[in-house]
Scaffold this motif. Sequence first.
Motif, short mmCIF file in Angstrom:
data_model
loop_
_atom_site.label_atom_id
_atom_site.label_comp_id
_atom_site.label_asym_id
_atom_site.label_seq_id
_atom_site.Cartn_x
_atom_site.Cartn_y
_atom_site.Cartn_z
N GLY A 58 25.61 42.78 -46.67
CA GLY A 58 24.39 43.55 -46.43
C GLY A 58 24.28 44.82 -47.25
O GLY A 58 23.25 45.48 -47.22
N PHE A 59 25.34 45.18 -47.97
CA PHE A 59 25.29 46.35 -48.83
C PHE A 59 26.41 46.27 -49.86
O PHE A 59 27.36 45.50 -49.71
CB PHE A 59 25.40 47.65 -48.04
CG PHE A 59 26.73 47.89 -47.37
CD1 PHE A 59 27.10 47.18 -46.24
CD2 PHE A 59 27.61 48.85 -47.86
CE1 PHE A 59 28.32 47.40 -45.61
CE2 PHE A 59 28.82 49.08 -47.24
CZ PHE A 59 29.19 48.35 -46.11
N ARG A 60 26.29 47.07 -50.91
CA ARG A 60 27.28 47.09 -51.99
C ARG A 60 28.32 48.17 -51.71
O ARG A 60 28.00 49.34 -51.59
CB ARG A 60 26.59 47.38 -53.33
CG ARG A 60 25.67 46.28 -53.80
CD ARG A 60 26.43 45.04 -54.17
NE ARG A 60 27.56 45.30 -55.06
CZ ARG A 60 28.48 44.39 -55.40
NH1 ARG A 60 28.39 43.17 -54.91
NH2 ARG A 60 29.45 44.71 -56.22
N LEU A 61 29.59 47.75 -51.65
CA LEU A 61 30.67 48.70 -51.36
C LEU A 61 30.89 49.68 -52.51
O LEU A 61 31.40 50.78 -52.29
CB LEU A 61 31.98 47.96 -51.09
CG LEU A 61 32.27 47.57 -49.66
CD1 LEU A 61 33.62 46.88 -49.58
CD2 LEU A 61 32.20 48.75 -48.72
N THR A 119 40.76 46.51 -50.71
CA THR A 119 42.03 45.99 -50.21
C THR A 119 43.03 47.13 -50.03
O THR A 119 43.04 48.08 -50.82
CB THR A 119 42.60 44.95 -51.19
OG1 THR A 119 41.70 43.84 -51.24
CG2 THR A 119 43.96 44.47 -50.74
N LEU A 120 43.83 47.01 -49.00
CA LEU A 120 44.93 47.95 -48.78
C LEU A 120 46.23 47.15 -48.87
O LEU A 120 46.50 46.30 -48.00
CB LEU A 120 44.81 48.63 -47.41
CG LEU A 120 45.85 49.70 -47.12
CD1 LEU A 120 45.62 50.93 -48.01
CD2 LEU A 120 45.80 50.11 -45.65
N GLN A 121 46.98 47.39 -49.91
CA GLN A 121 48.29 46.76 -50.09
C GLN A 121 49.34 47.66 -49.45
O GLN A 121 49.44 48.84 -49.81
CB GLN A 121 48.59 46.56 -51.58
CG GLN A 121 49.98 45.99 -51.85
CD GLN A 121 50.13 44.56 -51.39
OE1 GLN A 121 49.23 43.75 -51.58
NE2 GLN A 121 51.27 44.25 -50.79
N MET A 122 50.08 47.11 -48.52
CA MET A 122 51.05 47.89 -47.76
C MET A 122 52.45 47.35 -48.04
O MET A 122 52.74 46.18 -47.76
CB MET A 122 50.74 47.81 -46.27
CG MET A 122 49.33 48.28 -45.94
SD MET A 122 48.96 48.23 -44.17
CE MET A 122 48.84 46.47 -43.91
N ILE A 132 45.31 51.49 -52.22
CA ILE A 132 43.95 51.04 -51.95
C ILE A 132 43.28 50.70 -53.27
O ILE A 132 43.47 51.40 -54.27
CB ILE A 132 43.15 52.12 -51.18
CG1 ILE A 132 41.79 51.58 -50.73
CG2 ILE A 132 43.00 53.40 -51.98
CD1 ILE A 132 41.04 52.52 -49.77
N SER A 133 42.53 49.62 -53.28
CA SER A 133 41.85 49.20 -54.51
C SER A 133 40.55 48.49 -54.15
O SER A 133 40.39 48.00 -53.03
CB SER A 133 42.73 48.29 -55.35
OG SER A 133 43.06 47.11 -54.63
N SER A 134 39.65 48.46 -55.11
CA SER A 134 38.37 47.81 -54.87
C SER A 134 38.14 46.68 -55.86
O SER A 134 38.65 46.72 -56.98
CB SER A 134 37.23 48.83 -54.97
OG SER A 134 37.18 49.39 -56.27
N ASP A 135 37.40 45.69 -55.43
CA ASP A 135 37.01 44.56 -56.28
C ASP A 135 35.50 44.46 -56.17
O ASP A 135 34.97 43.91 -55.20
CB ASP A 135 37.69 43.28 -55.81
CG ASP A 135 37.40 42.10 -56.73
OD1 ASP A 135 36.34 42.07 -57.37
OD2 ASP A 135 38.24 41.19 -56.78
N ASN A 194 36.82 56.70 -53.38
CA ASN A 194 35.44 57.16 -53.38
C ASN A 194 34.63 56.49 -54.49
O ASN A 194 35.18 55.95 -55.45
CB ASN A 194 35.36 58.69 -53.43
CG ASN A 194 35.57 59.27 -54.81
OD1 ASN A 194 34.94 58.87 -55.79
ND2 ASN A 194 36.45 60.24 -54.92
N ALA A 195 33.32 56.51 -54.31
CA ALA A 195 32.42 55.80 -55.21
C ALA A 195 32.01 56.67 -56.40
O ALA A 195 31.42 56.17 -57.36
CB ALA A 195 31.19 55.33 -54.46
N VAL A 196 32.29 57.98 -56.32
CA VAL A 196 31.82 58.88 -57.37
C VAL A 196 32.62 58.71 -58.65
O VAL A 196 32.06 58.53 -59.73
CB VAL A 196 31.89 60.34 -56.88
CG1 VAL A 196 31.42 61.29 -57.98
CG2 VAL A 196 31.05 60.51 -55.62
N ASP A 197 33.96 58.75 -58.49
CA ASP A 197 34.81 58.60 -59.68
C ASP A 197 35.95 57.62 -59.48
O ASP A 197 36.82 57.50 -60.34
CB ASP A 197 35.37 59.96 -60.12
CG ASP A 197 36.19 60.64 -59.03
OD1 ASP A 197 36.52 61.82 -59.20
OD2 ASP A 197 36.48 59.98 -58.01
N GLY A 198 35.94 56.92 -58.33
CA GLY A 198 36.96 55.92 -58.07
C GLY A 198 38.32 56.48 -57.70
O GLY A 198 39.30 55.73 -57.61
#
Length: 125
Positions: free
Chosen positions: A26-29, A80-83, A70-73, A52-56
């Motif tokens: 329903g929205f773009r992460l 994703t949170l790799q622990m 933490i990383s985004s795709d 954050n979305a401003v500068d990653g």
Amino acid sequence: QVQLVESGGGLVQPGGSLRVSCAASGFRLDTYAVGWFRQAPGKEREGVANINAVDGSTDYAGSVKGRFTISSDNAENTVTLQMNSLKPEDTAVYYCAADATGWGYPLIPATYDTWGQGIQVTVSS
């Protein structure tokens, strides 16, 4: 419908690794800051990591720095949170949350306005 859904939790032995993912619908992460929080029984919900979305850029709680990533795709619209090197004290329900401002600071629950339902992570032998 705006929704966040966590996946990937479970039981792992101390010293092991686990990955939890947060999928948005329903929205773009990539236009939101995304944070991971956790709550253990009898304790307050605490911030673990955010991107954050401003500068990653990313930030981590001191208790997980160097062990969690933490990383985004953007293609999959997931975070994703790799622990790694998990400890029994990492046991908690883990939640992902999104902040529409894109900043995600401070890393406290009140900053975030959209939440997933949570997923259990248990570290035990």
